[in-house]
Design a protein around this motif. Structure first.
Motif, PDB file in Angstrom:
ATOM      1  N   GLU A   3       0.808  -1.222   0.000  1.00 41.23           N
ATOM      2  CA  GLU A   3       0.000   0.000   0.000  1.00 41.23           C
ATOM      3  C   GLU A   3       0.842   1.273   0.000  1.00 41.23           C
ATOM      4  N   ARG A   4       1.958   1.288   0.661  1.00 40.20           N
ATOM      5  CA  ARG A   4       2.846   2.453   0.685  1.00 40.20           C
ATOM      6  C   ARG A   4       3.985   2.213  -0.304  1.00 40.20           C
ATOM      7  N   LEU A   5       4.269   3.190  -1.132  1.00 41.40           N
ATOM      8  CA  LEU A   5       5.275   3.025  -2.184  1.00 41.40           C
ATOM      9  C   LEU A   5       6.621   2.638  -1.597  1.00 41.40           C
ATOM     10  N   PRO A   6       7.258   1.601  -2.134  1.00 46.74           N
ATOM     11  CA  PRO A   6       8.584   1.216  -1.644  1.00 46.74           C
ATOM     12  C   PRO A   6       9.599   2.324  -1.903  1.00 46.74           C
ATOM     13  N   VAL A   7      10.586   2.395  -1.026  1.00 46.07           N
ATOM     14  CA  VAL A   7      11.629   3.414  -1.138  1.00 46.07           C
ATOM     15  C   VAL A   7      12.968   2.715  -1.342  1.00 46.07           C
ATOM     16  N   LEU A   8      13.664   3.107  -2.387  1.00 49.84           N
ATOM     17  CA  LEU A   8      14.941   2.508  -2.760  1.00 49.84           C
ATOM     18  C   LEU A   8      16.095   3.218  -2.069  1.00 49.84           C
ATOM     19  N   ASP A   9      16.768   2.495  -1.179  1.00 51.82           N
ATOM     20  CA  ASP A   9      17.966   3.024  -0.523  1.00 51.82           C
ATOM     21  C   ASP A   9      19.196   2.176  -0.849  1.00 51.82           C
ATOM     22  N   GLY A  10      19.001   1.035  -1.512  1.00 50.61           N
ATOM     23  CA  GLY A  10      20.096   0.113  -1.781  1.00 50.61           C
ATOM     24  C   GLY A  10      20.259  -0.149  -3.258  1.00 50.61           C
ATOM     25  N   SER A  11      20.072  -1.405  -3.655  1.00 54.70           N
ATOM     26  CA  SER A  11      20.259  -1.836  -5.040  1.00 54.70           C
ATOM     27  C   SER A  11      18.942  -2.319  -5.635  1.00 54.70           C
ATOM     28  N   LEU A  12      18.488  -1.632  -6.666  1.00 51.01           N
ATOM     29  CA  LEU A  12      17.252  -1.999  -7.340  1.00 51.01           C
ATOM     30  C   LEU A  12      17.339  -3.410  -7.926  1.00 51.01           C
ATOM     31  N   ILE A  13      18.454  -3.726  -8.547  1.00 50.36           N
ATOM     32  CA  ILE A  13      18.618  -5.043  -9.167  1.00 50.36           C
ATOM     33  C   ILE A  13      18.608  -6.140  -8.104  1.00 50.36           C
ATOM     34  N   THR A  63       9.475  12.479 -14.211  1.00 50.06           N
ATOM     35  CA  THR A  63       8.112  12.766 -14.651  1.00 50.06           C
ATOM     36  C   THR A  63       7.534  11.695 -15.569  1.00 50.06           C
ATOM     37  N   VAL A  64       8.377  10.755 -16.025  1.00 43.95           N
ATOM     38  CA  VAL A  64       7.874   9.744 -16.961  1.00 43.95           C
ATOM     39  C   VAL A  64       8.127   8.298 -16.529  1.00 43.95           C
ATOM     40  N   VAL A  65       9.194   8.044 -15.820  1.00 45.10           N
ATOM     41  CA  VAL A  65       9.577   6.671 -15.468  1.00 45.10           C
ATOM     42  C   VAL A  65       8.558   6.047 -14.514  1.00 45.10           C
ATOM     43  N   ALA A  66       8.079   4.873 -14.869  1.00 47.63           N
ATOM     44  CA  ALA A  66       7.198   4.040 -14.039  1.00 47.63           C
ATOM     45  C   ALA A  66       5.921   4.745 -13.599  1.00 47.63           C
ATOM     46  N   LYS A  67       5.501   5.759 -14.302  1.00 46.94           N
ATOM     47  CA  LYS A  67       4.273   6.484 -13.929  1.00 46.94           C
ATOM     48  C   LYS A  67       3.048   5.581 -13.993  1.00 46.94           C
ATOM     49  N   SER A  68       3.047   4.619 -14.903  1.00 42.02           N
ATOM     50  CA  SER A  68       1.884   3.724 -15.043  1.00 42.02           C
ATOM     51  C   SER A  68       1.714   2.808 -13.838  1.00 42.02           C
ATOM     52  N   GLU A  69       2.736   2.677 -13.007  1.00 38.15           N
ATOM     53  CA  GLU A  69       2.687   1.770 -11.850  1.00 38.15           C
ATOM     54  C   GLU A  69       2.391   2.491 -10.527  1.00 38.15           C
ATOM     55  N   LEU A  70       2.074   3.772 -10.568  1.00 39.87           N
ATOM     56  CA  LEU A  70       1.894   4.535  -9.333  1.00 39.87           C
ATOM     57  C   LEU A  70       0.484   4.480  -8.759  1.00 39.87           C
ATOM     58  N   GLU A 121       4.395  10.911  -3.918  1.00 43.47           N
ATOM     59  CA  GLU A 121       4.960  12.154  -4.458  1.00 43.47           C
ATOM     60  C   GLU A 121       6.476  12.237  -4.318  1.00 43.47           C
ATOM     61  N   ARG A 122       6.973  12.288  -3.113  1.00 45.61           N
ATOM     62  CA  ARG A 122       8.419  12.420  -2.898  1.00 45.61           C
ATOM     63  C   ARG A 122       9.147  11.098  -3.135  1.00 45.61           C
ATOM     64  N   ALA A 123       8.557  10.004  -2.673  1.00 43.17           N
ATOM     65  CA  ALA A 123       9.225   8.699  -2.750  1.00 43.17           C
ATOM     66  C   ALA A 123       9.530   8.310  -4.195  1.00 43.17           C
ATOM     67  N   HIS A 124       8.603   8.552  -5.092  1.00 41.31           N
ATOM     68  CA  HIS A 124       8.837   8.152  -6.481  1.00 41.31           C
ATOM     69  C   HIS A 124       9.996   8.943  -7.094  1.00 41.31           C
ATOM     70  N   ARG A 125      10.031  10.227  -6.851  1.00 46.35           N
ATOM     71  CA  ARG A 125      11.134  11.041  -7.402  1.00 46.35           C
ATOM     72  C   ARG A 125      12.485  10.583  -6.838  1.00 46.35           C
ATOM     73  N   VAL A 126      12.511  10.253  -5.556  1.00 45.93           N
ATOM     74  CA  VAL A 126      13.738   9.738  -4.939  1.00 45.93           C
ATOM     75  C   VAL A 126      14.127   8.407  -5.585  1.00 45.93           C
ATOM     76  N   ASN A 127      13.163   7.526  -5.778  1.00 44.17           N
ATOM     77  CA  ASN A 127      13.444   6.223  -6.396  1.00 44.17           C
ATOM     78  C   ASN A 127      14.014   6.374  -7.798  1.00 44.17           C
ATOM     79  N   VAL A 128      13.396   7.238  -8.596  1.00 45.52           N
ATOM     80  CA  VAL A 128      13.883   7.437  -9.968  1.00 45.52           C
ATOM     81  C   VAL A 128      15.297   8.012  -9.936  1.00 45.52           C
ATOM     82  N   SER A 129      15.535   8.962  -9.073  1.00 43.55           N
ATOM     83  CA  SER A 129      16.861   9.570  -8.976  1.00 43.55           C
ATOM     84  C   SER A 129      17.915   8.532  -8.589  1.00 43.55           C
ATOM     85  N   ARG A 130      17.617   7.718  -7.600  1.00 38.27           N
ATOM     86  CA  ARG A 130      18.587   6.704  -7.154  1.00 38.27           C
ATOM     87  C   ARG A 130      18.798   5.633  -8.216  1.00 38.27           C
TER      88      ARG A 130
END
Length: 148
Positions: free
Chosen positions: A46-56, A117-124, A131-140
């Motif tokens: 329910e809450r968007l995951p936050v990437l702090d490590g390795s996505l792969i 603004t475009v990456v993974a928008k269909s999965e949100l 709002e903030r978590a997705h931008r952080v995830n894309v940046s990381r």
């Protein structure tokens, strides 16, 4: 140790430290008797995951763990998953889209600021706290993948 078992008098728990995935300190606890997995922050519901490590590595953990049978999985955020692995699919699909679409944005020459603004928008849809978590995830993800 990467893995150890504790015997609590008839109840064995398997504690497993994982390679950096969600973060650099991921730990799961499995009750071997009841097949309950305490996934910690390796699983968000329910809450968007936050990437702090390795996505792969996080996706690899998800794939291997989703192939196992558990009676219930307790996430770090959100409600328990008693229909494993069904409840993990939204997170898996979001992280997979984050990986695939970030790679595509890099290949297309999209700047990091524009990728958010475009990456993974269909999965949100369906996620809270995006709002903030997705931008952080894309940046990381972008910063980790741009040097592949």
């Amino acid at each position: 140790e990467a893995e150890t078992e504790l015997d609590l008098g008839g109840r064995r728990l398997r504690l497993r430290a994982h390679e950096p995935a969600h973060s650099s300190t991921d730990l799961t606890v499995e009750d071997l008797k009841t097949r309950v997995l305490f996934a910690g922050d390796l699983l968000f519901r329910e809450r968007l995951p936050v990437l702090d490590g390795s996505l792969i590595a996080w996706l690899e953990w998800m794939e291997s763990t989703m192939a196992k049978l558990f009676s219930i999985v307790i996430p770090g955020h959100g409600p328990a998953d008693s229909d494993w692995p069904e409840g993990a699919y939204p997170q898996y699909e979001y992280l997979a889209a984050l990986l695939t679409e970030t790679r595509q944005a890099i290949a297309d020459g999209l700047f990091l600021d524009d990728a958010g603004t475009v990456v993974a928008k269909s999965e949100l849809s369906g996620w809270q706290l995006t709002e903030r978590a997705h931008r952080v995830n894309v940046s990381r993800a972008y910063r980790a993948l741009e040097w592949e």
